[in-house]
Design an enzyme around this catalytic site. Sequence first.
Site, short mmCIF file in Angstrom:
data_model
loop_
_atom_site.label_atom_id
_atom_site.label_comp_id
_atom_site.label_asym_id
_atom_site.label_seq_id
_atom_site.Cartn_x
_atom_site.Cartn_y
_atom_site.Cartn_z
N LYS A 1 25.82 -4.62 -1.83
CA LYS A 1 27.32 -4.67 -1.96
C LYS A 1 27.76 -3.97 -0.53
O LYS A 1 29.14 -3.67 -0.61
CB LYS A 1 27.88 -3.92 -3.11
CG LYS A 1 27.45 -4.14 -4.52
CD LYS A 1 28.06 -3.55 -5.53
CE LYS A 1 27.19 -3.76 -6.95
NZ LYS A 1 27.70 -2.69 -8.01
N ARG B 1 11.43 3.80 3.27
CA ARG B 1 11.02 2.81 4.20
C ARG B 1 12.34 2.09 4.65
O ARG B 1 13.10 1.49 3.88
CB ARG B 1 9.82 1.85 3.77
CG ARG B 1 9.62 1.21 4.76
CD ARG B 1 8.46 0.05 4.35
NE ARG B 1 7.36 0.80 5.07
CZ ARG B 1 5.76 0.27 4.74
NH1 ARG B 1 5.78 -0.87 4.36
NH2 ARG B 1 4.95 0.80 4.82
N ARG C 1 0.70 -1.23 0.20
CA ARG C 1 -0.01 -0.08 -0.19
C ARG C 1 0.82 1.26 -0.06
O ARG C 1 0.51 2.18 -0.74
CB ARG C 1 -0.83 -0.08 1.15
CG ARG C 1 -2.20 -0.67 1.06
CD ARG C 1 -2.74 -1.15 2.27
NE ARG C 1 -2.06 -2.30 2.67
CZ ARG C 1 -2.03 -3.65 2.20
NH1 ARG C 1 -3.14 -4.04 1.48
NH2 ARG C 1 -1.22 -4.75 2.56
N THR C 2 1.65 1.38 0.76
CA THR C 2 2.62 2.71 1.02
C THR C 2 3.27 2.91 -0.38
O THR C 2 3.07 4.27 -0.79
CB THR C 2 3.53 2.95 2.31
OG1 THR C 2 2.75 2.01 3.47
CG2 THR C 2 4.30 3.97 2.47
N HIS D 1 5.08 6.00 11.41
CA HIS D 1 4.70 5.58 10.00
C HIS D 1 3.64 6.87 9.65
O HIS D 1 2.37 6.71 9.88
CB HIS D 1 3.93 4.28 9.80
CG HIS D 1 3.68 4.03 8.41
ND1 HIS D 1 3.81 4.91 7.63
CD2 HIS D 1 3.52 2.80 7.95
CE1 HIS D 1 3.27 4.05 6.42
NE2 HIS D 1 3.12 2.98 6.55
C1 NCD Z 1 1.94 -1.05 8.10
C2 NCD Z 1 3.41 -0.92 8.07
O1 NCD Z 1 4.19 -0.95 7.19
O2 NCD Z 1 3.82 -0.57 9.31
N1 NCD Z 1 1.69 -1.29 6.67
C3 NCD Z 1 1.26 -0.46 5.74
O3 NCD Z 1 1.92 0.62 5.50
N2 NCD Z 1 -0.12 -0.33 5.81
C4 NCD Z 1 1.47 -2.02 8.75
C5 NCD Z 1 2.11 -3.38 8.87
O4 NCD Z 1 2.94 -3.93 8.35
O5 NCD Z 1 1.47 -4.47 9.68
#
Ligand code: NCD
Length: 314
Positions: free
Chosen positions: A87, A108, A58-59, A139
């Site tokens: 590397k 991320r 999703r993100t 997040h």
């Molecule tokens: C979340 C995350 O990556 O923290 N996912 C997301 O971005 N919707 C939640 C998760 O992974 O549980």
Amino acid sequence: MYDQKETVSHIIGIRDMKEEYIQEIINQTYEIKKFPSKYSNLLNGRILALAFWEPSTRTRLSFESAMLRLGGTCMGFSSQAGTSIEKGESLSDTITMLASYSDCIVLRHPHRGSAKLAAKIADRQGVSVISGGSGSQEHPTQALLDIFTIHEKLKRLDGLNVGLVGDLRYSRTISSLLFALSKFGKNTIYSISHPTLSLQEELLYDLEDSNLNIINLENLSEIIGELDVLYITRLQKERFPDPMLFNKVKGSYQVHPSLMKLAKDSLIIMHPLPRVDEIPYAIDQLPQALYFEQAKNGVFTRMALLKKLLEHRK
Ligand code: NCD
């Protein structure tokens, strides 16, 4: 490329974000959701770099969709495989390079503090960093879309009874959501988890003087009838320090459909997704199930954020 003297904004966390900023994003998200095509050329020629050290559906893809819908383009990687990180290249060198190829970076990374470090480095080239999740810390863009969804459905962000269920310790979406809710009047939070997965002490300390009233409960059934929002998270298996502990607690919070008979009609059931086994598929049929709509709002919220960060930059 931006003039290096210009002030650059970064989205590192909700902790230090002002209520007015969140409110502005909410208002802009409403506007974009109503007339998305009005913005289809807004970021023509801009490049968004997506740098994902951890898995994402999703993100990453909603940021990509948001950027494309604004007329911009995207580049990047969705895992370390195939990049020079394999590397041994450092986070800071990788960010230095991405900042010279793009106008904004979504990062991320598994480490707490990673987004802050990346922002410091990208800032030298006048490029914004947006955290797409930094370890179990925060997040922020998930919280923005969560807050928008709550506002859209319940028309308010205060006086809410919010139940948090599942892995409250390692879930970064929970930390960011609590910081966001703490900015808007008085809200009551019911924290419902296995004792080893309760809210982080550091987070509770940070929220000590806030408006939030946080109450620990063992069973969802004790409070389900009072809740306005039920926010469920999966166990963050990859962040457990001990696999034995994971095996002990897995499956400990499954929301049983029969429990929903006690819930208000106006309850909204939220989840950042992905779900594993904590929400049975039968719950998807209930009018209260909002998680897929919540995820869809991610595109509009991220469009609002990209607009805010990039529109006025040269
Ligand atoms: C979340 C995350 O990556 O923290 N996912 C997301 O971005 N919707 C939640 C998760 O992974 O549980």
